[in-house]
Write an enzyme that holds these catalytic residues in place. Sequence first.
Site, PDB file in Angstrom:
ATOM      1  N   TYR A  53       0.807  -1.264   0.032  1.00  0.00           N
ATOM      2  CA  TYR A  53       0.213  -0.015  -0.002  1.00  0.00           C
ATOM      3  C   TYR A  53       0.677   1.240   0.171  1.00  0.00           C
ATOM      4  CZ  TYR A  53      -4.081  -3.042   1.446  1.00  0.00           C
ATOM      5  OH  TYR A  53      -5.011  -3.889   1.354  1.00  0.00           O
ATOM      6  N   HIS A 128      -1.329 -12.183   0.659  1.00  0.00           N
ATOM      7  CA  HIS A 128      -2.317 -11.204  -0.001  1.00  0.00           C
ATOM      8  C   HIS A 128      -3.205 -11.397  -1.080  1.00  0.00           C
ATOM      9  CE1 HIS A 128      -2.482  -6.341  -0.744  1.00  0.00           C
ATOM     10  NE2 HIS A 128      -3.396  -7.108  -0.782  1.00  0.00           N
ATOM     11  N   PRO A 209     -15.996  -3.648   2.445  1.00  0.00           N
ATOM     12  CA  PRO A 209     -17.184  -4.193   2.763  1.00  0.00           C
ATOM     13  C   PRO A 209     -18.083  -3.075   2.519  1.00  0.00           C
ATOM     14  CG  PRO A 209     -15.670  -3.404   4.755  1.00  0.00           C
ATOM     15  CD  PRO A 209     -14.845  -3.247   3.438  1.00  0.00           C
ATOM     16  N   LEU A 210     -18.013  -1.989   2.031  1.00  0.00           N
ATOM     17  CA  LEU A 210     -18.789  -1.090   1.809  1.00  0.00           C
ATOM     18  C   LEU A 210     -19.039  -0.723   0.384  1.00  0.00           C
ATOM     19  CD1 LEU A 210     -18.168   1.642   4.287  1.00  0.00           C
ATOM     20  CD2 LEU A 210     -19.897   0.131   4.449  1.00  0.00           C
ATOM     21  N   GLY A 211     -18.691  -1.694  -0.547  1.00  0.00           N
ATOM     22  CA  GLY A 211     -18.525  -1.775  -2.094  1.00  0.00           C
ATOM     23  C   GLY A 211     -20.110  -1.592  -2.560  1.00  0.00           C
TER      24      GLY A 211
END
Length: 285
Positions: A53, A128, A209-211
């Site tokens: 990242y 990953h 999780p908020l896609g």
Amino acid sequence: MLMRKIGSFEVSAIGLGGMWLSLDGRPEEGRAIRTIHAALDAGVTLIDTADAYRSRPDETNHNEILIAKALRSYRDDTSNVVVATKGGFQRPADGSWVNNGTPEHLKTAARISARNLGVDSIALYQFHDPDPAVPFEDSIGAFKDLLADGVIQTAGISNVTTDQIRVARDILGEGLVSVQNRYSPAHQDSRSELDLAAELGLAFLPWNPLGGIGRSRSIAGVNTAFGEIAAERGISPQQVALAWELSLAPTMIPIPGASRPETIVDSARAVDLRLTHDELTRLGN
């Protein structure tokens, strides 16, 4: 704060995904650190990161270093905070994402991550993404060695199938404690992996999780009941989505990303939201 288990660790049922604090369009460092501190203030004790990242080529392990800095500068004790990181992706100068699941790379990457996080042993180290050029068993074998050497305390896997979960479990035994696949109201294709993780007692950490969730009642590509229930309750659709995810399995621990303090504070409030049977039915449970 509602707590859930990752192996022997007890962590907040909502974590913080650190990715958006380091990629293109990220906030300036001061706001990024305030965002992490706001998460800690809200009771969040799980932070998810990865060595890949970063935005610029010269920013190796940017997110890990940022999180370590934020934890050091926090006013209270952070010894109960679990920082979960990942290895197995590399970011060449062109900004692409390139798999590298060779045992040699994973072992080296884990030691570099531990150094950047400022720890002797990484609490949770995750693969990953499976590398199609390397046998999955070989990559997971590196995690077995890292566990044996004490470089990592527990292991996780990400972007995997049910068959790969079973293979990793066979190799790592109780050392495998988590699965991280994409899951959200808009993306539910990992339901079989979620169910298997729950069956095996593995934490399921859905990335993104908020896609598909927006702040208005109109939610593109998603059951509009999320927006409707949010409007009826006077809360954000994000809280409804996270509370719905928490209801799916006792091993579910969403890790929403945030780039502002108020965003992660809003997400953390989902642990106090109890959806009714009727609401869950409307949401498709």
